[in-house]
Scaffold this active site. Structure first.
Site: not given
Ligand code: GLN
Length: 495
Positions: A78, A158, A182
């Protein structure tokens, strides 16, 4: 032979160790899949040179009989994790061009365990969002679609890039972060597994901070078995993070027996929300039956402060964010606005932050600053902290009654259409995390396991919440649930 990029970590690891494939072959298959999947917008900074270099090094290690847990396995990272010399932008324009001088502890541990980094994954800006629509790189697209409908769907957020990349087989697994859901919500929206460990299990060092008392890293994988392997490699004590726990890391993989006889599973009545779709109710009831059939005892429980979790989270998380994000001022990193003649330092801050932060981030900074301001600190921030303590106590009470894990839906709906919520009241979007934020507020481990499809053919997830530091036991319960649910569906390839 199956395409190598479609493998999970456990299968690929076994093939590598038997000499039936190489890390170079696995990595090439993933790099090709990434090239073909531009339409998903999951990878935003690709690192093929680093990947090939690490793959070759891994093959040498494996040949020499030295194959640590993740050796040769290609994964995605990420964009919230700082990776040395590689763009790390938290999907924000304010960090444009930022290439850290250091590596986050979690990504370093994965590299030390031999993992191959394929690149950085898209996400909501500073991890604020539930649909990946707040990213400066543009939204991610979910590989899943509704029935015969071509409308693009959100992968959730997210960690939407991580979820989409794993679901579409662009990598074998990925890492995400979870502040309020998330990891678990995007995992549920894309039919994969995602675990948020106990707060303090993984080091937060080198992870761009959103809300420091809630943020945790975790794996996003194709199976519970893979989650166990990857979590073990990621976590452990780190002297560089004072909130990381000095506890031994168990052998999570060895704890996957699938035997949950006699385990007490709590079903919290407060999670039966008004207006919850019948399909979600059904999935939850089916999951309960599955665990019962596997020998668990099902117990109705109460977590009375659940309804205050979302409001408390949306005070605490923005408060911490407004403080964490104060460092982006145009002086030290990333973007600095073009200044006009006569502008001073105040104009530089204002222009830089107005240009660099997107709307959702600005909203959070304003809410956070407001709830921390002298006149409102007690009314909002302190009250939210007290509520947080009560939420934590709800869980402590049920664990004290002997409950081993709690079963809930992971999300109140399946993936929704991109753009569908953009004009809605932001609170509509915040409701996505209604089942997950409690877990962050209490610092507990939680896992989302794909458990079924809705009538439009979209994946739905169930969440299991465990006792603190008992990820091994939680993973084992999830393993039993996964086996019973038998979820094998994949998104049809259209990209
Ligand atoms: N969707 C939640 C938020 O916007 C949670 C995000 C997260 O877990 N990083 O704050």
């Amino acid at each position: 032979m199956t395409e190598l990029n479609t493998l999970g970590l456990a299968e690929a690891r076994d093939l590598l160790r038997k000499g039936e494939t190489t890390s170079v072959e696995l990595t090439e298959a993933c790099l090709k899949a990434i090239e073909d999947a531009g339409a998903l917008n999951a990878f935003v900074h690709k690192t093929p040179e680093i990947a090939m270099e690490r793959a070759q090094a891994a093959d040498t290690r494996i040949k020499a009989g030295d194959a640590p847990a993740m050796c040769g396995l290609p994964v995605g990272i990420k964009d919230l994790f700082c990776t040395k010399g590689v763009e790390s932008q938290a999907a924000s324009a304010i960090l444009e061009g930022f290439k850290p001088e250091y590596e986050s502890t979690v990504s370093q541990q994965l590299a030390d365990a031999g993992a191959v980094m394929l690149g950085k994954l898209n996400m909501d800006e500073f991890a604020m969002g539930s649909s990946n629509e707040t990213s400066t790189y543009g939204n991610v697209v979910n590989p899943w679609r509704r029935g015969n409908d071509d409308a693009p769907l959100t992968p959730g957020g997210s960690s939407g890039g991580s979820a989409s990349a794993v679901a579409a087989d662009l990598c074998l697994a990925a890492i995400g972060t979870d502040t309020g859901g998330s990891i678990r919500q995007p995992a549920a929206f894309t039919g994969i597994t995602g675990i948020k460990p106990t707060y303090g299990r993984c080091s937060r060092w080198g992870i761009i901070a959103f809300a420091s008392s809630l943020d945790q890293a975790g794996p996003m994988t194709k199976s519970v078995h893979d989650a166990a392997i990857m979590l073990e490699a990621m976590c452990g004590h780190d002297p560089k993070d004072s909130t990381s726990a000095d506890l031994a890391v168990p052998d999570f993989e060895a704890m996957l027996t699938g035997d949950i006889k006699g385990k007490k599973i709590g079903i919290p009545r407060e999670y039966r929300m008004e207006g919850m779709p019948a399909e979600i109710e059904q999935l939850w009831a089916d999951g309960t039956e599955m665990l019962k059939a596997a020998g668990a005892e099902i117990v109705d429980i109460s977590l009375p402060h659940t309804k205050y979790a979302l409001p408390a989270y949306y005070v605490i998380a923005p408060a911490e964010a407004s403080s964490n994000l104060a460092r982006y001022d145009g002086v030290r990193y990333g973007h600095r606005a073009q200044l006009a003649q006569g502008d001073g330092i105040t104009e530089m801050y204002e222009k830089t932050r107005a240009e660099g932060f997107g709307h959702e981030v600005q909203r959070r900074v304003m809410i956070g600053t407001y709830v921390l301001s002298a006149g409102f600190y007690d009314a909002y921030y302190n009250r939210a902290r007290r509520v947080r303590t009560l939420i934590k106590k709800d869980f402590e009470d049920v664990f004290a009654q002997g409950i081993d894990a709690i079963l809930t839906p992971a999300t109140p709906s399946a993936a929704f259409g991109l753009g569908e919520m953009t004009d809605a009241d932001p609170v509509q979007m915040y409701l996505n995390d209604v089942f997950t934020v409690t877990v962050n507020l209490a610092g507990l481990p939680g896992i989302s396991v794909p458990a079924g499809l809705d009538k439009q053919g979209l994946p739905l997830g169930l969440q299991l919440i465990g006792r603190p530091w008992e990820e091994g036991d939680l993973l084992n319960t999830a393993y039993a649930l996964e086996a019973a649910a038998g979820f094998v569906a994949k998104a049809g390839k259209w990209w």
